[in-house]
Design an enzyme around this catalytic site. Structure first.
Site, PDB file in Angstrom:
ATOM      1  N   ASP A 193      44.629  48.612  41.637  1.00 17.41           N
ATOM      2  CA  ASP A 193      46.076  48.786  41.655  1.00 17.41           C
ATOM      3  C   ASP A 193      46.606  48.788  43.099  1.00 17.41           C
ATOM      4  OD1 ASP A 193      48.406  49.588  39.921  1.00 17.41           O
ATOM      5  OD2 ASP A 193      48.422  51.315  41.261  1.00 17.41           O
ATOM      6  N   ASP A 202      40.844  49.669  35.376  1.00 19.78           N
ATOM      7  CA  ASP A 202      41.921  49.744  36.356  1.00 19.78           C
ATOM      8  C   ASP A 202      41.677  50.918  37.299  1.00 19.78           C
ATOM      9  OD1 ASP A 202      44.469  49.330  37.523  1.00 19.78           O
ATOM     10  OD2 ASP A 202      45.290  48.757  35.567  1.00 19.78           O
ATOM     11  N   HIS A 211      52.149  44.418  32.309  1.00 12.71           N
ATOM     12  CA  HIS A 211      52.889  45.596  31.844  1.00 12.71           C
ATOM     13  C   HIS A 211      54.052  45.971  32.762  1.00 12.71           C
ATOM     14  CE1 HIS A 211      50.135  46.852  34.883  1.00 12.71           C
ATOM     15  NE2 HIS A 211      50.756  47.997  34.992  1.00 12.71           N
ATOM     16  N   ASP A 212      54.214  45.255  33.870  1.00 17.68           N
ATOM     17  CA  ASP A 212      55.317  45.544  34.798  1.00 17.68           C
ATOM     18  C   ASP A 212      56.390  44.461  34.773  1.00 17.68           C
ATOM     19  OD1 ASP A 212      53.977  47.815  35.812  1.00 17.68           O
ATOM     20  OD2 ASP A 212      52.915  46.604  37.292  1.00 17.68           O
ATOM     21  N   GLU A 261      45.560  43.875  42.974  1.00 23.09           N
ATOM     22  CA  GLU A 261      47.002  43.680  42.843  1.00 23.09           C
ATOM     23  C   GLU A 261      47.614  43.797  44.238  1.00 23.09           C
ATOM     24  OE1 GLU A 261      50.909  45.507  40.540  1.00 23.09           O
ATOM     25  OE2 GLU A 261      49.432  46.836  41.449  1.00 23.09           O
TER      26      GLU A 261
END
Ligand code: GLC
Ligand code: CA
Length: 543
Positions: free
Chosen positions: A195, A95, A318-319, A244
């Protein structure tokens, strides 16, 4: 392209497996579970950040991009993980949080100390206290500018105040970030997840009188140029990459992911996960709008195909709250709905992602008080919602549905203490339902959600129609998601009942009620009309 036939598994290391009893998942923990992952059949692991970080945003506040936070282990632990994963035919995707760094990063610290060179690594603007340069709103609440009295300047933070946005206009910054990619490439990783990478190019710094400012920096003016340069110069062109994309558009995503553009392999977009946001607001509850969901799948599945782009397929990360709690049913139809939701996206065109625990049907956390929460966004919004006059009860109900901590509770390995995650005190509470929902139980059960996920991963490897086929979303009643895939004379028809009510199959689709169609996959026995609650039925036909 190998990522068409492979499935990616996302690991949030902090909540995956602890090996030293400090209640905090670690890299040796990931290594210790590689056989489980190999058994599931996944091709890549995306690991969320484990770099040194003050952990204000659980590692998305990076203080050093090329080291390991001691709480996760050592560089030797990382090397061991990479080697062991490779030995099992699994690649690692790391990431890269390049829109911002932690304010504890040495670049920012030097900037604060007055070093002009490093001030130009960030987005500083002269100003007076109480008069921020623009009215932009941080994604985690409040104004997006923070004043530094000693410098008489503001800096921009689109996220937490400890996450300062990097200045991509500065070629020296771009060079630093390329070096980070070169470093990890040399370590033998297979790819990267970037990200919020569509926020890196800021346009005009103007007040936004219609919104929160996002239109000035989302898919910004130089973003495609920056991505091309980053990928080409760092030599990661042949690696698997996913960006993302926050509040993005289809046209931009085609450009980000069409191979001819030499940007990224694929994109995450989030529009389909906002269909239960009232007035587009995350913190306002509404039942999911299934018509809107289907329209988004149609636009993005067919639109990306036409434009030569490639989607990442996902419900969970995870969000996001857990999908079975959100679009499925935690009660009577827990198993059926989790399987239906899995098949609904795994049989689409794109690369599927499984977020840890999703393959077990893990549910939302059901926390009962603010003390249970750890997430900075959730805690900020608790204060904001209370400040707007909402009661504690209503506020907790909203967090219960929307908080990112819903997906951050520890992985449920077994029925015993702390679900087998840690022998110590976990950093965030383990979900009480681990006694019923856990990997050990599901591994023994041929009919489990886990077994169904394994099958989906396998089917994608074996069937080119899944990996490469065209897609057409059929027009059907709102509660029925139906689509067709086709590849070299092989056709698949996927029917998903999105509700707990039986659905009659629409009459205009008589073609698939007989002639040559055979059952390919389902979550119920046999073929029946009407479709049963949360049924998925996939049929196959060879011409
Ligand atoms: C992404 C991450 C999220 C993080 C944010 C800021 O959306 O997935 O967890 O808080 O970026 O880095
Ligand atoms: Ca640990």
């Amino acid at each position: 392209m190998d990522f068409h036939a492979k499935t990616v598994y996302q690991i949030y290391p902090k909540s995956f497996q602890d090996t030293n009893g400090d209640g905090w998942g670690d890299l040796p923990g990931v290594t210790s579970r590689l056989d489980y992952l190999k058994n599931l059949g996944v091709g890549y692991l995306w690991l969320t950040p484990f770099y040194p970080s003050p952990q204000r945003d659980n590692g998305y506040d990076v203080a050093d991009y090329t080291a390991i936070d001691p709480r996760y282990g050592t560089m030797a632990d990382f090397d061991n993980l990479a080697r062991e994963a490779k030995a099992r035919g699994i690649g690692l995707m790391l990431d890269m949080v390049f829109n911002h760094s932690s304010t504890e990063h040495q670049w920012f610290q030097k900037a604060l100390a007055g070093d002009r060179k490093y001030q130009d690594y960030y987005i500083f603007r002269d100003g007076k206290p109480g008069e921020p340069p623009t009215n932009w709103v941080s994604k985690f609440g409040g104004n997006a500018w923070e004043y530094v009295p000693a410098l008489k300047k503001y800096y921009l933070h689109l996220f937490d105040v400890t996450q300062a946005d990097l200045n991509w206009e500065n070629p020296a910054v771009r060079e630093e970030l390329k070096n980070v990619l070169r470093f990890w490439k040399k370590k033998g990783v297979s790819g990267f997840r970037f990200d919020v990478v569509n926020l890196i190019s800021k346009g005009a710094f103007e007040n936004d009188n219609e919104g929160d400012g996002r239109r000035f920096y989302t898919d910004g003016p130089r973003v495609h140029e920056y991505l091309k340069e980053l990928v080409a110069d760092s030599g990661i062109g042949g690696m698997v990459t996913v960006g993302e994309m926050s509040s993005t558009s289809l046209d931009n995503c085609i450009r980000y992911s069409n191979p001819a553009e030499h940007e990224l392999s694929m994109i995450f977009s989030f529009h389909h996960l906002k269909v239960d946001y009232k007035d587009g607001q995350k913190w306002q509850l509404m039942p999911p709008d299934l018509r809107a969901l289907k329209k988004l799948f149609k636009d993005w599945q067919e639109g990306m195909t036409e434009g030569g782009g490639w989607n990442a397929l996902f419900w969970c990360n995870h969000d996001q709250p857990r999908i079975v709690s959100r679009l499925g049913d935690e009660g009577q139809y827990w198993k059926a709905s989790a399987k239906m939701l899995a098949a609904a996206i795994h049989l689409m065109r794109g690369t599927p992602y499984i977020y840890q625990g999703e393959e077990l049907g893990m549910t939302n956390a059901h926390f009962k008080s603010l003390e249970d929460y750890r997430d900075v966004e959730s805690i900020n919004y608790h204060h904001i919602l209370r400040g707007e006059g909402k009661s504690e009860e209503e506020t907790l109900e909203i967090l219960g549905a929307r908080s990112r901590d819903n997906s951050r509770t520890p992985m449920q390995w077994e029925a015993g203490k702390n679900a087998g995650f840690t022998t110590g005190t976990p950093w965030i509470a383990v979900n009480e339902n681990h006694t019923a929902i856990n990997a050990a139980a599901e591994e023994k059960d041929e009919d489990s959600i886990l077994a169904f996920y394994k099958k989906l991963v396998q089917l994608r490897k074996e069937n080119a129609v899944i990996a490469e086929g065209s897609i057409h979303i059929l027009s059907t009643p709102d509660s029925l998601l139906a689509y067709e895939r086709e590849y070299k004379g092989t056709r698949l028809l996927i029917l998903c009942n999105l509700t707990s009510e039986p659905i009659n199959l629409p009459e205009n689709h008589t073609d698939w009620q007989g002639q040559g169609w055979t059952k390919f996959l389902g979550n119920y026995e046999g073929i029946e009309a009407p479709l049963r609650p949360y049924e998925v039925l996939a049929l196959k036909k060879q011409s």
